[in-house]
Enzyme design. Structure first.
Site, PDB file in Angstrom:
ATOM      1  CG  ASP A   1     -14.182   5.320 -11.392  1.00 54.74           C
ATOM      2  OD1 ASP A   1     -13.651   5.822 -12.392  1.00 54.74           O
ATOM      3  OD2 ASP A   1     -13.851   5.596 -10.228  1.00 54.74           O
TER       4      ASP A   1
ATOM      5  CG  ASP B   1     -14.317   5.988  -5.716  1.00 56.01           C
ATOM      6  OD1 ASP B   1     -14.242   6.334  -6.905  1.00 56.01           O
ATOM      7  OD2 ASP B   1     -13.390   6.090  -4.901  1.00 56.01           O
TER       8      ASP B   1
END
Length: 776
Positions: free
Chosen positions: A323, A518
């Site tokens: 990400d 996250d």
């Protein structure tokens, strides 16, 4: 959730050494029997010696038989069966000394293995033992100790010196000092000011402080780490199942070789000798020791791995999917530039914007407010604040209507077009400032790249990752810029959670795939990957729950540490299992030919087993080639100069602003801007560069392999000083010309300023990536 106390008890029941007395007791009895027999033999009492050795052999058969039955019940035909046959064979053939040696070997191997696993899993057990069980709750003037399960959100708790922070919370009162090494793996103490949030599990290294609970026990950071640590074991790792498969063919092979030796030679003693050297009970346990050692080593680095399977899979991963926001970037947008309309100043624009945004919870508003505080600006009181989701905030400041947010779509003036173009080129978001509906300024913000991200990705490639892919819900332009800087193999922007899952599944079809994220939107992709890694320090609990690995500190380079540890632990585990078994096979062949009597074979096998277990314990050590070792004093220097970099950002931007003004006009205002830049260079930037050259670089040289490692950066210092001197010379010429720049100076002065701006940006980025990221 089950209470932590019960969790800890359950964990203790499953940790190595459940019957801690058995291994040392068996070692003591078999050792005493062997020693007593040796004394009797030396005294000429051969019959008594044989009786002692036979007794030691018989004692060892009982637990060995129990281990065999236990393995068979679990569906595993382990090589402990060979030990039982070897012990029985020595009794049947009268090779009592060999039997006593096998018994001692078996006891020693079991004891060594239990001790090795206790040492290897020490850090994991420490996480469990460190978990708090109670808290001191303040009610009025009274403080009472209560079970941790009774703590509720909003309770005011007292954390005394040396006590563990019981739940996640917010500091009430003054500044406190915390030791968060259990959470992060970093030994440095962290200062937290009043109003800052802290995570459970840290130790109060200062005076007592009050903590306002923001989470219950079950929802706190440390409870999640405890849950993960309890699952951290080696029994399910594929490499250990591989060891079981070795045993599946090693057992019949050993019996076949022993049978052939007996059949062809007619000597039962040879068959016993083969079984003696084919008794690698501790040998096949070396693989679990290596895996558990890897788990323990990772825990010390601030990486909690759920189980040995995740560690082993990470060790053979070839594709890494990341990400962007919060993983490759800091997740905290910061102001990178401010543009002011003619007649207005940068300070005025930032002050007005922050005065309105100080009341907004939006992440960009927080970044603008933080920038104003960092520059020491005094914010003005704002009234009648109104915020429209997706548009921005509006308020009244000194009788003026001030708006901060998106542009209203009206045609842009020249200065605004320049700011908008700059935002597009930099991949930045823009917060437009308007006063009384008139555009006054533009604030450019961008989520900066983590300083340790480039080094981390290089280390991951060294660890065997061959494909790096970024999946992000962000816009295409900033995503591509990050991918270009980091040298990623591919990037997919504007991804939904479903898109991320599909992409991860597609990558899994090609190779073993790791996904790092996250946020809540990353949780499905983490679960879809072979190994999911969550940035747990600031990430969501959903992503941590879905992940196989959690980084408990807000540093992405811990992922490279985990990968390096995983590769090394897996290599050592396979090396230990295969290497030890090959040595045993060679010894079996020698015994079948009558070259190894049973007693000598037992001693040889003991040496092999001990050597292999000790080799497995190497996984506890960190590969020192992964990162340079930085001395504490040097680390302090790094942090000092890193902080100065933050302070010098304004100087770098002032250089470019002066160049921009020279491009628009050559009047007194532009010359004044250049004089201002010259003062900033002389008083702030150049002393910083000289201090780096004479303090930081010599301190780094030993860790980086010598002064040549910093030679390129030193050359950049030389170029910065050259350009600064050239700017100063232009100003001297202008002063000699009655305060006016000559036409022939303009092109060169603009080139100097733009060049200086570019060199400084590149130089700062290189130092932050190569040097400042070394600080833990």
């Amino acid at each position: 959730m089950t209470e932590l106390h019960d969790d800890q008890q359950a964990a203790r029941r499953t940790t190595p050494g459940t019957h801690a007395w058995l291994e040392p007791a068996l070692l003591a009895v078999t050792g005493a029997a062997l020693a007593a027999g040796g004394i009797a033999w030396l005294a000429g009492a051969g019959t008594l010696a044989d009786a002692c050795w036979a007794a030691g052999t018989a004692v060892a058969i009982i637990p060995s038989l129990a281990w065999v039955i236990s393995a068979l019940r679990r569906g595993r035909a382990g090589v402990d069966l060979i030990a039982v046959l070897a012990l029985a064979g020595t009794l049947a053939t009268g090779e009592y000394l060999a039997g006593a040696l096998i018994a001692l070997m078996l006891a020693t191997g079991r004891w060594l293995d239990a001790a090795a696993e206790r040492r290897a899993s020490h850090d994991l057990r420490h996480l469990l033992e460190h978990a708090p069980r109670s808290a001191r709750r303040r009610t009025g003037d009274q403080v009472r100790t209560v079970p941790l399960s009774e703590v509720r959100v909003g309770d005011l708790l007292v954390v005394g010196p040396g006590e563990v922070v019981p739940v996640d919370g917010r500091i009430e009162g003054g500044t406190t000092v915390l030791d968060e090494s259990v959470l992060t793996g970093e030994s440095a103490h962290i200062e937290r000011a009043a109003g800052e949030t802290v995570r459970s599990g840290g130790v109060n290294a200062g005076s007592a402080f009050d903590l306002r609970a923001t989470a219950t026990e079950s929802d706190s950071t440390y409870a999640e780490i405890v849950r993960l640590a309890q699952q951290a074991g080696a029994e399910s790792a594929p490499v250990i199942r591989l060891a079981d498969r070795y045993a599946a063919w090693f057992l019949p092979l050993s019996l076949t070789v022993a049978g052939l030796a007996w059949l062809l030679s007619g000597s039962a003693v040879r068959a016993v000798a083969v079984l003696v050297v084919a008794t690698p009970c501790p040998l096949l346990l070396a693989a679990p020791v290596a895996i558990v050692s890897g788990l323990s080593r990772a825990a010390r680095q601030g990486v909690v791995i759920r189980d040995g399977a995740a560690l082993e899979t990470l060790g053979r991963a070839r594709t890494l999917v990341l990400d962007k926001t919060g993983t490759l970037t800091t997740g905290r947008p910061r102001v990178i530039d401010i543009a002011a309309a003619p007649g207005h100043s940068v300070t005025e624009v930032l002050t007005l914007a922050a005065s309105v945004d100080q009341y907004s919870p939006h992440v960009l508003a927080q970044a603008i407010t933080d920038e104003a505080h960092a520059r020491g600006l005094t914010l003005l009181p704002a009234h009648d604040i109104a915020e429209e989701p997706g548009r921005g905030a509006t308020g009244h400041v000194d009788g003026t209507v001030v708006s901060v947010g998106k542009h209203d779509g009206a045609p842009l003036s020249a200065w605004a077009r320049a700011a908008d173009n700059r935002a597009t080129l930099d991949g930045a978001a823009t917060a437009w400032l308007s006063t009384d509906d008139t555009p006054t300024g533009a604030i450019l913000l961008r989520d900066p790249l983590r300083h340790d991200a480039p080094r981390t990705l290089r280390r991951l490639r060294e660890a065997g990752i061959t494909r790096l892919l970024m999946l992000t819900g962000d816009r295409t332009e900033p995503a591509r810029e990050v991918a270009a800087v980091l040298g990623l193999d591919d990037v997919h922007a504007q991804q939904t959670p479903a898109d991320k899952v599909a992409a991860v599944r597609a990558e899994r079809e090609r190779a073993v795939t790791v996904m790092v994220g996250d946020g809540v939107n990353d949780a499905p992709a983490l679960a879809a990957a072979d190994v999911g890694v969550a940035m747990g320090a600031r990430g969501s609990s959903a992503s941590s729950e879905a992940a196989d690995i959690v980084l408990t500190t807000d540093r992405v380079d811990r992922l490279a540490d985990a990968a390096t540890i995983a590769v090394r632990a897996r290599r050592i585990a396979v090396q230990s299992a295969l290497g030890g078994m090959l040595l045993s096979l060679a010894a079996m062949v020698a015994a079948a030919y009558g070259l190894l009597p049973p007693a000598v074979g037992a001693l040889l096998q003991e040496a092999i087993d001990v050597a292999v277990i000790l080799n497995a314990l190497r996984a506890l050590r960190l590969d020192r080639t992964a990162l340079p070792t930085i001395e504490p004093a040097t680390e302090q220097l790094i942090r000092h100069f890193a902080a100065e970099h933050d302070d010098l950002r304004e100087v770098i931007e002032a250089v470019r602003e002066a160049a921009d003004q020279l491009a628009d006009t050559t009047g007194p205002q532009a010359l004044h801007a250049v004089h201002h830049v010259n003062r900033l260079l002389t008083e702030q930037l150049l002393p910083h560069e000289l201090a780096e050259e004479h303090q930081l670089y010599p301190a780094l040289a030993p860790a980086l392999g010598g002064p040549e490692a910093t030679a390129t950066m030193s050359r950049a210092h030389t170029e910065i000083h050259r350009l600064a001197r050239r700017v100063a010379t232009h100003l001297q010429l202008a002063d000699a010309n009655h305060g006016h720049l000559r036409d022939e100076q303009l092109d060169d002065l603009r080139a100097c300023l733009y060049g200086l701006h570019s060199v400084l940006r590149l130089h700062f980025a290189q130092e932050e990536e190569n040097y400042f990221s070394l600080a833990h």
